[in-house]
Design a protein around this motif. Structure first.
Motif, mmCIF file in Angstrom:
data_model
loop_
_atom_site.group_PDB
_atom_site.id
_atom_site.type_symbol
_atom_site.label_atom_id
_atom_site.label_comp_id
_atom_site.label_asym_id
_atom_site.label_seq_id
_atom_site.Cartn_x
_atom_site.Cartn_y
_atom_site.Cartn_z
ATOM 1 N N ARG A 1 -6.968 0.351 9.381
ATOM 2 C CA ARG A 1 -6.145 -0.743 8.866
ATOM 3 C C ARG A 1 -6.857 -1.998 8.752
ATOM 4 O O ARG A 1 -7.848 -2.271 9.404
ATOM 5 C CB ARG A 1 -4.808 -1.035 9.912
ATOM 6 C CG ARG A 1 -4.020 0.065 9.985
ATOM 7 C CD ARG A 1 -2.603 -0.288 11.002
ATOM 8 N NE ARG A 1 -3.549 -0.711 12.333
ATOM 9 C CZ ARG A 1 -3.347 0.305 13.358
ATOM 10 N NH1 ARG A 1 -3.228 1.531 13.193
ATOM 11 N NH2 ARG A 1 -3.838 -0.121 14.732
ATOM 12 N N GLN B 1 -8.547 -1.697 -0.789
ATOM 13 C CA GLN B 1 -7.971 -0.630 -0.367
ATOM 14 C C GLN B 1 -7.863 0.637 -1.179
ATOM 15 O O GLN B 1 -7.970 1.674 -0.613
ATOM 16 C CB GLN B 1 -6.363 -1.023 -0.516
ATOM 17 C CG GLN B 1 -5.525 -0.082 0.314
ATOM 18 C CD GLN B 1 -4.351 0.538 -0.697
ATOM 19 O OE1 GLN B 1 -3.819 -0.340 -1.652
ATOM 20 N NE2 GLN B 1 -3.612 1.451 -0.162
ATOM 21 N N VAL C 1 0.734 -1.104 0.131
ATOM 22 C CA VAL C 1 0.023 0.057 -0.104
ATOM 23 C C VAL C 1 0.807 1.353 0.140
ATOM 24 O O VAL C 1 1.883 1.409 0.604
ATOM 25 C CB VAL C 1 -0.917 0.091 1.327
ATOM 26 C CG1 VAL C 1 -2.415 -0.037 0.889
ATOM 27 C CG2 VAL C 1 -0.255 -0.705 2.420
ATOM 28 N N GLN D 1 -9.464 3.479 0.565
ATOM 29 C CA GLN D 1 -8.087 4.224 1.169
ATOM 30 C C GLN D 1 -7.787 4.037 2.593
ATOM 31 O O GLN D 1 -7.173 4.505 3.168
ATOM 32 C CB GLN D 1 -8.301 5.736 1.155
ATOM 33 C CG GLN D 1 -8.739 6.109 -0.365
ATOM 34 C CD GLN D 1 -7.697 6.086 -1.462
ATOM 35 O OE1 GLN D 1 -6.422 6.377 -1.051
ATOM 36 N NE2 GLN D 1 -7.817 5.452 -2.318
ATOM 37 N N TRP D 2 -8.060 2.387 2.883
ATOM 38 C CA TRP D 2 -7.413 2.026 3.990
ATOM 39 C C TRP D 2 -6.012 1.508 3.965
ATOM 40 O O TRP D 2 -5.708 1.558 2.674
ATOM 41 C CB TRP D 2 -8.384 0.777 4.590
ATOM 42 C CG TRP D 2 -9.976 1.071 4.943
ATOM 43 C CD1 TRP D 2 -10.501 2.258 5.145
ATOM 44 C CD2 TRP D 2 -10.988 0.043 4.835
ATOM 45 N NE1 TRP D 2 -11.526 2.119 5.562
ATOM 46 C CE2 TRP D 2 -12.018 0.763 5.651
ATOM 47 C CE3 TRP D 2 -10.817 -1.171 4.728
ATOM 48 C CZ2 TRP D 2 -13.201 0.176 5.743
ATOM 49 C CZ3 TRP D 2 -12.289 -1.959 4.888
ATOM 50 C CH2 TRP D 2 -13.347 -1.247 5.444
ATOM 51 N N LYS D 3 -5.433 1.157 4.998
ATOM 52 C CA LYS D 3 -4.029 0.870 4.979
ATOM 53 C C LYS D 3 -4.132 -0.746 5.216
ATOM 54 O O LYS D 3 -4.493 -1.114 6.095
ATOM 55 C CB LYS D 3 -3.213 1.477 6.026
ATOM 56 C CG LYS D 3 -1.764 1.223 5.972
ATOM 57 C CD LYS D 3 -0.957 2.057 7.053
ATOM 58 C CE LYS D 3 0.309 2.123 7.064
ATOM 59 N NZ LYS D 3 1.104 2.544 7.924
ATOM 60 N N ALA D 4 -3.326 -1.461 4.649
ATOM 61 C CA ALA D 4 -3.082 -2.940 4.748
ATOM 62 C C ALA D 4 -2.081 -3.089 6.015
ATOM 63 O O ALA D 4 -1.176 -2.554 6.158
ATOM 64 C CB ALA D 4 -2.629 -3.569 3.575
#
Length: 431
Positions: free
Chosen positions: A161, A189, A138, A193-196
């Motif tokens: 996350r 993602q 990401v 727009q989340w973070k892995a």
């Protein structure tokens, strides 16, 4: 829903596809899964996830920082508006049942679940069965899908996350579970727009693929609920969820005496003592190590009860003894229910030994059980041997029901037996 005792995992269903047509070409099949993310009705499931989180924080009193601020809550409900617009978007607690919450029980037996809860088998038996958590590479991006008029200042909301877990069973897929999780996760993602993050995640998205059935869900449990009550595990520790299902099957009544003559680490009697307090539970095993582990598990349960409410901490109606299953130190006809997990002959014992052990066990269980009203619930994978043993003791045990269950990939059976009025042969007294 969290208080259901026969459930391993909980997740809220985003969408279910009964007959999903996968493309034969691998790239095209994976591209379809990616495109699916934008079409899914994420809004209400994420509200259920949020509600679940707020309840969880209260329940466990974790000193964990707030998962998201009000601004990101609006963003949560932003994705997939077109799919969820016709559903009721109220935040009332009672309304969380409008989203089907899927539960994974231990085997084939369905429990009485509250409205809106559907059962799903936790373990599939195909050889081509994979489970995979895949990290998605990401870049930190800013939220691009905020609603018009959203007065958000940079850095105000915490970026969530997430990880994607793919469970795949079946042999007609051109891709692996790793590849499905990777590509689906990349699309999730991009969409939110989340973070892995594989270990320290807030949201776990589940992609369950079983032949042509696809279920997308959001996990509501962090670890499987079958581990409750057990701290010391043996080589063949039974899941607490399956133990509960077996106890439910024999319908314990107040003042019943319930015996597990081959208790191992004590999963069945501990579950029984925690849930059926008005019964008396006796457990035993011929292996001193197993008896020790079971005693440690009881101690853990007592400590847990004390920490919950130290002012009114009670003991548990349970005793654990070392004994020989073929020669139990119990009076004839003194027991109401026998519930036990019999040796499969794989990790413990052998199939050859079972040919002698099973008939002897059934005779001794028949002796201690009350004629006419006694019942037994027995789990085994050695079904051929059990059927033969049962035919030899047909005068004292009558089979009332068989429930097929999946125990770690093994096709096993739970038998409900009822005690006939016949008197069992008295064993010669040796004390």
């Amino acid at each position: 829903v969290h208080r259901l005792r026969s459930v391993d995992n909980l997740f809220v269903v985003v969408q279910e596809f009964k007959d999903y047509q996968f493309k034969e070409n691998k790239e095209e099949a994976l591209k379809d899964l990616e495109d699916l993310v934008k079409k899914l009705p994420w809004t209400d499931p994420l509200k259920v996830w949020e509600l679940n989180n707020s309840l969880k924080k209260k329940k466990t009193k974790r000193k964990k920082h707030n998962l998201q601020g009000p601004a990101s809550r609006e963003k949560l409900s932003d994705g997939g508006e077109e799919g969820g617009a016709d559903q009721n978007n109220t935040n009332d607690q009672e309304d969380c049942a409008q989203n089907p919450v899927a539960v994974e029980p231990t085997g084939g037996r369905e429990t009485e679940n509250p409205q809106g809860v559907t059962s799903r088998n936790g373990v599939e038996e195909e050889e081509d069965n994979e489970q995979s958590d895949v990290k998605v590479e990401v870049q930190k991006g800013s939220e691009s899908e905020t609603k018009a008029g959203d007065s958000q200042t940079p850095g105000e909301a915490k970026v969530l996350r997430f990880r994607v877990t793919c469970n795949r069973a079946g042999d007609k897929h051109s891709f692996t579970s790793n590849e499905a999780a990777r590509d689906f996760g990349g699309a999730v993602q991009e969409h939110f727009q989340w973070k892995a993050d594989m270990t320290n995640f807030d949201v776990e998205v589940l992609l369950n693929i079983h032949n042509n059935e696809v279920v997308v869900g959001i996990a509501l449990t962090e670890e499987s609920l079958h581990r409750r009550n057990i701290t010391h595990f043996g080589p063949t520790t039974l899941r607490s969820t399956l133990a509960y299902g077996m106890l439910r099957l024999c319908d314990p009544q107040p003042t019943d005496i319930i015996v597990d003559p081959m208790c191992g680490t004590g999963a069945i009697p501990i579950e029984g003592a925690a849930e059926w307090l008005s019964c008396y539970h006796i457990a035993g095993d011929n292996n001193p190590q197993a008896v020790k582990r079971a005693a440690n598990n009881v101690s853990s349960l007592l400590r847990k009860n004390e920490s919950k409410d130290s002012s009114a901490a009670l003991g548990v109606p349970l005793d654990i003894i070392q004994w020989d299953i073929c020669s139990l130190p119990l009076r004839t006809g003194s027991v109401d229910i026998v519930v036990t997990d019999m040796p499969f002959g794989k990790r413990i014992g052998s199939k050859k030994k079972n040919w002698d052990l099973y008939p002897a066990c059934l005779m001794e269980m028949g002796r201690i059980c009350t004629p006419g009203t006694g019942r037994a619930v027995l789990l085994t994978q050695d079904k051929k041997c059990f059927a033969k043993a049962l035919s030899r003791v047909g005068h004292i045990w009558r089979r009332a029901q068989t429930v097929w269950v999946n125990v770690g990939g093994l096709h096993a059976a739970v038998y409900l037996l009822r005690r006939t009025w016949e008197t069992a042969e008295e064993r010669r007294s040796f004390w």
